[in-house]
Every structure is written in C-alpha cells, then in structure tokens.
Scaffold this motif. Structure first.
Motif, short mmCIF file in Angstrom:
data_model
loop_
_atom_site.label_atom_id
_atom_site.label_comp_id
_atom_site.label_asym_id
_atom_site.label_seq_id
_atom_site.Cartn_x
_atom_site.Cartn_y
_atom_site.Cartn_z
N LEU A 82 0.89 -1.25 -0.06
CA LEU A 82 -0.10 0.19 -0.11
C LEU A 82 0.98 1.24 0.02
CD1 LEU A 82 -3.01 -0.51 2.55
CD2 LEU A 82 -3.10 -0.60 -0.12
N ALA A 86 0.61 4.26 -2.79
CA ALA A 86 0.13 5.45 -2.31
C ALA A 86 1.19 6.50 -2.66
CB ALA A 86 -0.16 5.70 -0.84
N GLY A 93 -3.28 3.86 -3.94
CA GLY A 93 -3.17 3.18 -2.74
C GLY A 93 -4.29 3.21 -1.56
N CYS A 268 -0.53 4.46 3.64
CA CYS A 268 -0.79 5.46 2.73
C CYS A 268 -0.06 6.61 3.05
CB CYS A 268 -2.39 5.55 2.47
SG CYS A 268 -3.09 4.03 1.24
#
Length: 402
Positions: A82, A86, A93, A268
């Motif tokens: 993630l 992101a 993300g 994120c």
C-alpha cells in the motif's frame, strides 16, 4: 512537470516471495501509475484500468485466504505494498485499502457458503468494493446511523432464535463513500434493531441493485481522481443470504474492519510523506542559491532530517502494529496510534516539502502541492485523529466517566 516514481525504500521483508511482490509493485508503479498520476488527478480521472491490472496481478486481495482468491500475505507485507502504491498516487493506494476494507466483513464473518460464492470475484475477479458506514448525520458517532434494513418475509430460525430467509429492504443515505457510484459491491451497515450499536447489521449489496443510486461526487481539495459520493438506498432489496454475521453484530464487525483499515491509512500516509521527501531532496540538492546547493544550508538540512525521521518513525509504528495483528494479538490501540502519528507526520512532511521548494512548491508544476492537499484527508478518514486520541486514551485509562 511530470511525476516520477519515488526512490526505492530499503525494506525489511520476511520472505523472498514478499520481495518479489514489492518488486512487481514497483514495476507497475514505474510503468503504469507514476507517469500519469499528476495529469489524471488534475483531470479527475479515476484509473479503473489500474485496479483491473492490480486485480489481475493478484494485488487486490493480498491479506486474504488463497482458498478464495487472496494472496495469503501478512499485513506486514500488504501494508508496505500500500505504501508503494500511495507514494505513486494516493487515489490508487487508498483505493486498494478501501477495497480491502470492503472485503473484511465477508472474509472475517461470512459463512463458508457466502465466502465461496462471493470472495473469489471480490478478491481476484476484477471487482471493486466500497464501505458504507458514515452518514450525513453520523460520522464520528457511527453508532447513531439511521439507514434502516427491514425484513420483508422470513423463514426458518437460526439456533439463536432469529428469523432467517426472505429479503431485507434497505432505506437511507450513506455519505463520504469512496468509490461511491462506481463500486461493484458495497459492504453496508444498517439498523435492523433498536438504537445504539447493538441494533446494527452488515449486508453485502451489489453495486447494480435496484433502488441504489449515487449523488454527484463531492468536489474535494485533493484526491480528485477518487470519487467520493453519497449513496441513496430507496427500498433496496437484499436477500437474507447477503446478510453478513448475525443480526445486531454489524457494529462489532465494523469496528474490527476499521482497526485494520486504519493501518491501511497509516501506510498510505507514509507513502505520501516519502514521495514528498523524495521530491524535496531532489530539488534541494539541485537548486543553487548563493553559489551552492540549498541542501548545504543548515536550516534546510535540519528540516530534511526531521522529515526523514518522522517517516521512519511512522513506518516502524505501523509495521509494529501489523506484526501484532499477524501474530493474532490485540492491536486496536496500536492501530489508532499508527493512524494518528502517520497521518499527522504526512501533513507536517508535505507542508515542509512545499516550504523547501519555496514558490515552486506552491505551483502545480511540482507534485508537492498535491501531496500536501492529499495528506489533509488522511487525518480525517476512517476516524478523525481526534477520535484516534479518544480510542488510545480509552485503552490507557478506561471509558470516560459521565
């Protein structure tokens, strides 16, 4: 100025498979996501084609069981994926995090029959999900939600004595729904009983259900490529076979999902912060003033050092919480801490990145102004940072006295 993929972070990953997975993600980022991020965000384009690609690559169901199409990856690995996504584009993300959140209820509380029927398409079949808890009048106070689900018909009884069979009819409005209006399925929390948390039940609602409609997406200061919209349920009929868990269990299911979802937001946030630091470093080492790079000046060097330290601390905090989750240990307090610290750090780091670039940082020619606008929403979604402080304090000192 086109976006660039962030400088690779040196990661500690538990297996060779995990290292290969992150290498795959970085390849997708460099080829498919980063080169078009700024242009597509400015145009408000939602990259559904990227989510299709991620699904085909097995990246939309990483933390779930491979028996149902998931990736069998620990949260320690999933969250670092993630972060990579992101850092390239928060719309992607955060979108993956929201999709995982939408799958959580069925994966954790659904029957084997429900899981076998729905999870393969949700985890690896190209579908995209959304999570429907908040309402116009119930954001932080989610237990006061008003959307109702009323049984229409019935049949046999569970061992608990509750009715089963027939349909549920859902009426109400949900608000602030990421992927609202474009998702293929929605995990919906609705009131089936009395007031408060114990009267809430979870449902899996198809995106094309009759009576379900979306309002015009909100006009936001950031994440313009990610649609956020109200959803209207006008007598939406859902069979009892799409009820997840027991009647009245929905709020507990929602809280369980949010603990995991907050770790997704934390990852994120660190991704956005890392991208901002990378951009600030590149600018500071290349920009000449008074005959030398501005990175030579102590005031700016200390700012960069603080930015890097906040990022490393945030990454360590979310990974520590993830490892608790992977070990089957309680992690709610640590998830709240990670969400709080990482998103506050992202706001500070992106603001400082704009400062490093000076006037250029305030223009859309460089991506740091977008990172700053995007960081703000991360302090709000999936429980504001004020709510995170309440959660942490409750774990430390017990419930508030009245």
């Amino acid at each position: 100025m086109p976006d660039r993929a962030p400088q690779p972070v040196e990661r500690q990953l538990p297996t060779e498979e995990a290292r290969d997975l992150v290498a795959l993600v970085r390849d997708i980022v460099q080829r498919e996501i980063a080169p078009r991020a700024a242009e597509q965000e400015d145009a408000g384009h939602f990259p559904r084609e990227i989510f299709t690609l991620l699904s085909e690559a097995g990246l939309l169901g990483l933390p779930y069981d491979s028996d149902f199409g998931g990736g069998d990856q620990p949260y320690e690995v999933y969250l670092q994926v993630l972060e990579e996504l992101a850092a390239a584009r928060l719309t992607v993300g955060l979108g993956v995090s929201v999709h995982s959140l939408a799958c959580h209820a069925l994966a954790g509380y659904g029957t084997k029959e429900q899981q076998s029927e729905h999870l393969p398409a949700m985890l690896g079949g190209g579908l995209l999900g959304a999570y429907c808890l908040s309402e116009p009048a119930s954001g932080s106070d989610a237990a006061s939600l008003r959307t109702k689900a009323v049984r229409d018909g019935g049949g046999t009884s569970h061992a608990s004595g509750a009715e089963s069979g027939g349909d549920w009819v859902i009426t109400g409005t949900k608000a602030w729904i990421t992927h609202g209006g474009i998702a293929d399925f929605y995990t919906v929390l609705a009131r089936t009983g009395g007031e408060g948390a114990r009267g809430i039940t979870a449902f899996l609602v198809p995106g094309d259900a009759e009576g379900l409609s979306a309002a015009v997406p909100e006009k936001k200061m950031g994440m313009k490529g990610s649609p956020t919209a109200q959803l209207h349920f006008d007598g939406v009929r859902v069979p009892d076979a799409r009820r997840i868990g027991e009647e009245g269990q929905g709020f507990a299911i929602a809280l369980s999902a949010l603990d995991s979802g907050r770790l997704g937001i934390a990852a994120c946030a660190i991704g956005v912060a890392q991208a901002a630091l990378d951009e600030a470093l590149e600018y500071a080492t290349g920009r000449q003033q008074f005959g030398r790079p501005i990175a030579d000046f102590q005031g700016l060097r200390f700012m960069l050092a603080d930015m890097a330290t906040q990022i490393e601390a945030g990454r360590a905090l979310y990974l520590a919480a993830a490892r608790l989750r992977d070990a089957g240990r309680p992690f709610s307090r640590q998830a709240a801490m990670a969400k709080l610290f990482c998103t506050d750090a992202a706001m500070k780091v992106t603001t400082d990145a704009v400062q490093v670039l000076g006037g250029y940082g305030y223009t859309a020619d460089f991506p740091v102004e977008r990172f700053m606008r995007e960081a703000k929403v991360l302090q709000i979604v999936e429980g504001t940072n004020q709510i995170q402080r309440m959660v942490i304090a409750r774990h430390l000192a017990g419930p508030e006295t009245r």
